[in-house]
Design a protein around this motif. Structure first.
Motif, mmCIF file in Angstrom:
data_model
loop_
_atom_site.group_PDB
_atom_site.id
_atom_site.type_symbol
_atom_site.label_atom_id
_atom_site.label_comp_id
_atom_site.label_asym_id
_atom_site.label_seq_id
_atom_site.Cartn_x
_atom_site.Cartn_y
_atom_site.Cartn_z
ATOM 1 N N ASP A 110 -73.078 -29.626 -14.071
ATOM 2 C CA ASP A 110 -73.469 -30.625 -13.081
ATOM 3 C C ASP A 110 -73.247 -30.030 -11.691
ATOM 4 O O ASP A 110 -72.091 -29.816 -11.291
ATOM 5 N N PRO A 111 -74.303 -29.744 -10.947
ATOM 6 C CA PRO A 111 -74.133 -29.123 -9.625
ATOM 7 C C PRO A 111 -73.224 -29.919 -8.694
ATOM 8 O O PRO A 111 -72.527 -29.348 -7.855
ATOM 9 N N GLN A 112 -73.226 -31.249 -8.842
ATOM 10 C CA GLN A 112 -72.395 -32.078 -7.974
ATOM 11 C C GLN A 112 -70.910 -31.800 -8.186
ATOM 12 O O GLN A 112 -70.104 -31.997 -7.281
ATOM 13 N N ARG A 113 -70.555 -31.354 -9.401
ATOM 14 C CA ARG A 113 -69.147 -31.170 -9.748
ATOM 15 C C ARG A 113 -68.784 -29.694 -9.936
ATOM 16 O O ARG A 113 -67.744 -29.364 -10.505
ATOM 17 N N PHE B 288 -77.309 -15.513 -7.434
ATOM 18 C CA PHE B 288 -77.114 -16.295 -6.213
ATOM 19 C C PHE B 288 -78.415 -16.947 -5.758
ATOM 20 O O PHE B 288 -78.434 -18.130 -5.381
ATOM 21 N N LEU B 289 -79.510 -16.207 -5.799
ATOM 22 C CA LEU B 289 -80.793 -16.767 -5.380
ATOM 23 C C LEU B 289 -81.176 -17.966 -6.238
ATOM 24 O O LEU B 289 -81.656 -18.992 -5.733
ATOM 25 N N VAL B 290 -80.967 -17.855 -7.543
ATOM 26 C CA VAL B 290 -81.297 -18.953 -8.453
ATOM 27 C C VAL B 290 -80.411 -20.165 -8.181
ATOM 28 O O VAL B 290 -80.890 -21.306 -8.086
ATOM 29 N N VAL B 291 -79.108 -19.933 -8.043
ATOM 30 C CA VAL B 291 -78.158 -21.021 -7.826
ATOM 31 C C VAL B 291 -78.399 -21.694 -6.473
ATOM 32 O O VAL B 291 -78.404 -22.933 -6.373
ATOM 33 N N LEU C 87 -79.929 -26.298 -3.264
ATOM 34 C CA LEU C 87 -80.726 -26.821 -2.140
ATOM 35 C C LEU C 87 -81.605 -27.981 -2.588
ATOM 36 O O LEU C 87 -81.702 -29.018 -1.918
ATOM 37 N N ARG C 88 -82.259 -27.813 -3.726
ATOM 38 C CA ARG C 88 -83.177 -28.847 -4.209
ATOM 39 C C ARG C 88 -82.441 -30.119 -4.618
ATOM 40 O O ARG C 88 -82.928 -31.223 -4.381
ATOM 41 N N GLU C 89 -81.268 -29.959 -5.248
ATOM 42 C CA GLU C 89 -80.592 -31.127 -5.800
ATOM 43 C C GLU C 89 -79.579 -31.765 -4.863
ATOM 44 O O GLU C 89 -79.308 -32.966 -4.971
ATOM 45 N N LEU C 90 -79.017 -30.985 -3.936
ATOM 46 C CA LEU C 90 -77.966 -31.519 -3.069
ATOM 47 C C LEU C 90 -78.367 -31.620 -1.603
ATOM 48 O O LEU C 90 -77.685 -32.294 -0.828
ATOM 49 N N GLY C 91 -79.420 -30.911 -1.211
ATOM 50 C CA GLY C 91 -79.858 -30.970 0.171
ATOM 51 C C GLY C 91 -79.318 -29.837 1.020
ATOM 52 O O GLY C 91 -78.344 -29.171 0.658
ATOM 53 N N ALA C 92 -79.931 -29.645 2.174
ATOM 54 C CA ALA C 92 -79.658 -28.479 3.021
ATOM 55 C C ALA C 92 -78.284 -28.507 3.673
ATOM 56 O O ALA C 92 -77.823 -27.482 4.179
ATOM 57 N N VAL C 93 -77.622 -29.652 3.708
ATOM 58 C CA VAL C 93 -76.293 -29.738 4.304
ATOM 59 C C VAL C 93 -75.211 -29.652 3.227
ATOM 60 O O VAL C 93 -74.317 -28.793 3.274
ATOM 61 N N ASP C 94 -75.306 -30.490 2.219
ATOM 62 C CA ASP C 94 -74.243 -30.589 1.215
ATOM 63 C C ASP C 94 -74.147 -29.364 0.309
ATOM 64 O O ASP C 94 -73.069 -29.063 -0.227
#
Length: 469
Positions: free
Chosen positions: A136-139, A158-161, A166-173
């Motif tokens: 879970d990217p959030q965790r 790194f590029l994949v992650v 970026l897609r799931e959490l946004g450019a800031v988070d």
């Protein structure tokens, strides 16, 4: 007060090296004669002085790692700043950026209160894709490790992650889910950190990947896993202090290095087996294999002469590999030295029931424990080798904890560098690895490496189809 600050506890937890099995007195002509060992002392004194001089000049950076307390504080500060919502750390690294961490986690990663740490050192698309699918990217926090920032495998991960975050959490988070460990001043990753503002940790100057377990490379994942990294470094410092206070043949790392060098160069022992009688040290054997192979496998000596020096390391696990590899070690070519790792107190007692007492093939086990059996298997294997003239040495750990593991890692690193000095080779370079990187860059279209692509394509074109079966 922490246990490692108590002198008596440190003494009870001192790692010892039993070198008896390397001697002719124990194994006959396959071992070292007494005069060879005593004759080694002047050369060991020379190496000791040489390494001490390099260290004093700041040219032996790995040796100072146990004493870099500011680095540890930085690691602990970054680890403390990881949010409570994060339950998993994924390490993106390969080679020395992964194996040291695996060794630490394998031995100590069951610490109470630690978070899950996954070392992702594979770019196999099936394996890496499956990993990304189940987290879970959030965790999840990702630790990207590359000193140069040019490690193709790590940068690809790194590029994949980064793209997924970026897609799931946004450019800031998304930035809160990345920690980068790289060079302090130069390299592609340093540029990315400066541009994007990721949290970062530093690989000290002069410390290569295979010597980096006691830097932020290994310490940050270890701290996240709940391992006491200060105790780990205290163990390494304890081994360092013991060595510096001892005569050359009483210095565990130097004496081991000298004997292994003699066995390799004068007794035709080009293979060294690291056989741990403890599953928690299995990953340490993998780490040792990279350390020994990449440091000591060299085509040329420091004078530029072709020597093709090296001792091939092999990983084994007791007692399992008694039933798969030991036949070769006891009865095959006399070209090996075995390094055992034995643990006196395994930390858990599993008693064997006194059952089937009327069956002599089973009943004798009752009343003992699995730990007793495992250690008996080690002693029996040591003697079986000796009876056949096969040399061995044993690292004896009172227990597996951060203090003893720190000692073992530092001892092995120091011994590696000392063997390099005895052989007159550079233990810190890896030109053979760099050649493979250069050719891969060419195949992947990196600018400036077009000739490398042509070289590989020409090699492939020369293959004879008759022998592709």
């Amino acid at each position: 007060m922490a246990n490692y600050r108590r002198r008596r506890w440190r003494e009870t937890m001192t790692v010892r090296v039993d070198l008896n099995g390397l001697l002719a007195a124990a194994v006959g002509a396959g071992g070292l004669a007494a005069e060879e060992v005593t004759g080694l002392e002047p050369e060991l004194a020379r190496v000791r002085d040489e390494l001490a001089g390099r260290r004093a000049a700041g040219a032996l950076a790995f040796a100072e790692l146990p004493h870099r307390h500011d680095d540890v504080r930085r690691v602990l500060d970054v680890a403390a700043g990881v949010g409570a919502d994060v339950d998993t750390l994924v390490v993106l690294g390969i080679g020395g950026s992964a194996l040291g961490t695996r060794a630490l986690l394998g031995a100590l990663g069951d610490a109470a209160g630690g978070r899950r740490v996954i070392v992702a050192d594979s770019i196999d698309p099936d394996a890496f894709g499956a990993l990304l699918a189940r987290i879970d990217p959030q965790r999840t926090l990702f630790n990207v490790i590359s000193k140069s920032g040019e490690t193709a495998e790590t940068m690809a991960q790194f590029l994949v992650v980064r793209d997924r975050l970026l897609r799931e959490l946004g450019a800031v988070d998304y930035k809160q889910h990345l920690v980068v460990t790289t060079d302090a001043e130069k390299g592609v990753l340093r540029q990315i950190v400066n541009d994007e503002g990721f949290r970062d940790l530093v690989v000290p100057s002069g410390v290569g990947g295979r010597f980096s377990a006691l830097t932020a490379v290994g310490l940050f994942p270890a701290a996240i896993a709940g391992i006491d990294v200060e105790e780990l470094l205290a163990g390494a410092a304890h081994m360092d202090e013991r060595a510096r206070a001892a005569a050359p043949l009483a210095d565990p790392a130097l004496a081991l290095a000298g004997m292994l060098f003699l066995l390799a160069s004068a007794h035709a022992k080009p293979i060294v087996v690291f056989m741990a009688y403890c599953e928690r040290l299995a990953a340490t054997a993998d780490w040792f294999c990279q350390l020994w192979a990449e440091s000591l496998g060299k085509a040329q000596d420091l004078a530029g002469r072709t020597v093709e020096w090296g001792q091939t390391p092999v990983r084994a696990l007791g007692a399992a590999d008694q039933h798969s590899q030991l036949q070769l070690y006891v009865a095959g070519p006399r070209d090996k030295v075995v390094l055992f790792a034995r643990v006196e107190d395994h930390g858990v007692v599993v008693d064997l029931p006194t059952t089937y007492q009327d069956l002599e093939g089973v009943g004798y086990l009752g009343g003992h424990s699995l730990g007793e059996l495992l250690n008996a298997e080690h002693q029996a294997t040591e003697l079986a080798l000796a009876k056949c003239g096969r040399p061995s040495a044993t690292f004896v750990l009172p227990a597996v904890n951060a203090f003893t593991l720190g000692q073992l890692l530092y001892l092995l690193e120091t011994a590696t560098v000392a063997v390099g000095a005895l052989a007159g080779i550079d233990p810190f370079g890896q030109p053979g690895v760099e050649e493979g990187k250069r050719l891969a860059y060419g195949l992947m279209g990196r600018p400036g490496f077009e000739a490398s692509r042509v070289e590989v394509e020409a090699w492939l074109a020369r293959k004879d189809a008759r022998f592709i079966l």
